[in-house]
Design an enzyme around this catalytic site. Structure first.
Site, PDB file in Angstrom:
ATOM      1  N   HIS A  42     -44.804 -18.864  20.796  1.00  0.00           N
ATOM      2  CA  HIS A  42     -43.413 -19.060  20.414  1.00  0.00           C
ATOM      3  C   HIS A  42     -42.492 -18.506  21.506  1.00  0.00           C
ATOM      4  O   HIS A  42     -42.887 -17.655  22.303  1.00  0.00           O
ATOM      5  CB  HIS A  42     -43.115 -18.357  19.092  1.00  0.00           C
ATOM      6  CG  HIS A  42     -43.764 -19.003  17.908  1.00  0.00           C
ATOM      7  ND1 HIS A  42     -43.587 -18.535  16.633  1.00  0.00           N
ATOM      8  CD2 HIS A  42     -44.581 -20.080  17.794  1.00  0.00           C
ATOM      9  CE1 HIS A  42     -44.260 -19.291  15.779  1.00  0.00           C
ATOM     10  NE2 HIS A  42     -44.883 -20.233  16.468  1.00  0.00           N
ATOM     11  N   GLU A  55     -39.957 -16.474  21.280  1.00  0.00           N
ATOM     12  CA  GLU A  55     -39.699 -15.036  21.174  1.00  0.00           C
ATOM     13  C   GLU A  55     -40.828 -14.217  21.804  1.00  0.00           C
ATOM     14  O   GLU A  55     -40.571 -13.225  22.495  1.00  0.00           O
ATOM     15  CB  GLU A  55     -39.525 -14.624  19.704  1.00  0.00           C
ATOM     16  CG  GLU A  55     -38.368 -15.287  18.999  1.00  0.00           C
ATOM     17  CD  GLU A  55     -38.738 -16.573  18.278  1.00  0.00           C
ATOM     18  OE1 GLU A  55     -38.070 -16.897  17.289  1.00  0.00           O
ATOM     19  OE2 GLU A  55     -39.712 -17.257  18.679  1.00  0.00           O
ATOM     20  N   CYS A 102     -39.759 -16.749  12.907  1.00  0.00           N
ATOM     21  CA  CYS A 102     -40.678 -16.823  11.775  1.00  0.00           C
ATOM     22  C   CYS A 102     -40.845 -15.442  11.150  1.00  0.00           C
ATOM     23  O   CYS A 102     -40.835 -14.428  11.837  1.00  0.00           O
ATOM     24  CB  CYS A 102     -42.033 -17.405  12.202  1.00  0.00           C
ATOM     25  SG  CYS A 102     -42.942 -16.458  13.436  1.00  0.00           S
ATOM     26  N   CYS A 130     -42.750 -13.503  14.567  1.00  0.00           N
ATOM     27  CA  CYS A 130     -41.776 -13.248  15.632  1.00  0.00           C
ATOM     28  C   CYS A 130     -40.728 -12.235  15.187  1.00  0.00           C
ATOM     29  O   CYS A 130     -40.295 -11.404  15.984  1.00  0.00           O
ATOM     30  CB  CYS A 130     -41.128 -14.555  16.086  1.00  0.00           C
ATOM     31  SG  CYS A 130     -42.272 -15.592  17.023  1.00  0.00           S
TER      32      CYS A 130
END
Length: 143
Positions: free
Chosen positions: A50, A52, A75, A85
């Protein structure tokens, strides 16, 4: 640079990966400390890692006390059971997360925001939502 500039950069990062992230949405994340970008990323091709996660890896220790600008709510849980995240941002010492769009996915849907707030992270939502929302018009979260 302003908050708006940083969010626009996150939106541009996300735009660069639209259609390349599989079932996951394309998200942009910019981490800023003391007015300087410490890390930035977009969701990787195929959907992992992801945005992040990648931006935090770049920022390393500079994440402590920083602000993260994210195009879509981080998330709050992971389908694989790993750290979300939102948890990663909080554990890295991010003190504020600015979010353009909330995520309707069952892995977020307010849950990411709740995880952040419970960890003492300040959360602002709705920044440049009208500019970021087209990124997610074709995104259909699984429930």
């Amino acid at each position: 640079m302003t908050d708006t500039d940083h969010m626009r950069r996150a939106i541009r990062l996300a735009q660069s990966r639209v259609g390349l992230t599989g079932a996951n949405p394309s998200v942009g994340c910019v981490i800023v400390k003391d007015g300087v970008v410490a890390g930035e990323a977009a969701t990787a091709e195929g959907g992992r890692p992801h945005a992040e996660e990648q931006a935090l890896a770049q920022a390393a220790e500079k994440a402590k006390g920083a602000t993260a600008y994210v195009t879509l709510e981080p998330c709050g849980a992971r389908s694989n059971g790993g750290l979300s995240c939102a948890t990663r941002l909080a554990q890295a010492g991010i003190t504020q997360v600015v979010i353009a769009c909330e995520d309707a996915s069952y892995l977020a849907s307010g849950q990411g925001i709740e995880v952040l707030r419970e960890a003492g992270v300040a959360v602002r939502t709705g920044m440049l939502t009208d500019e970021a929302q087209p990124l997610y018009s074709g995104y259909s979260p699984r429930s």
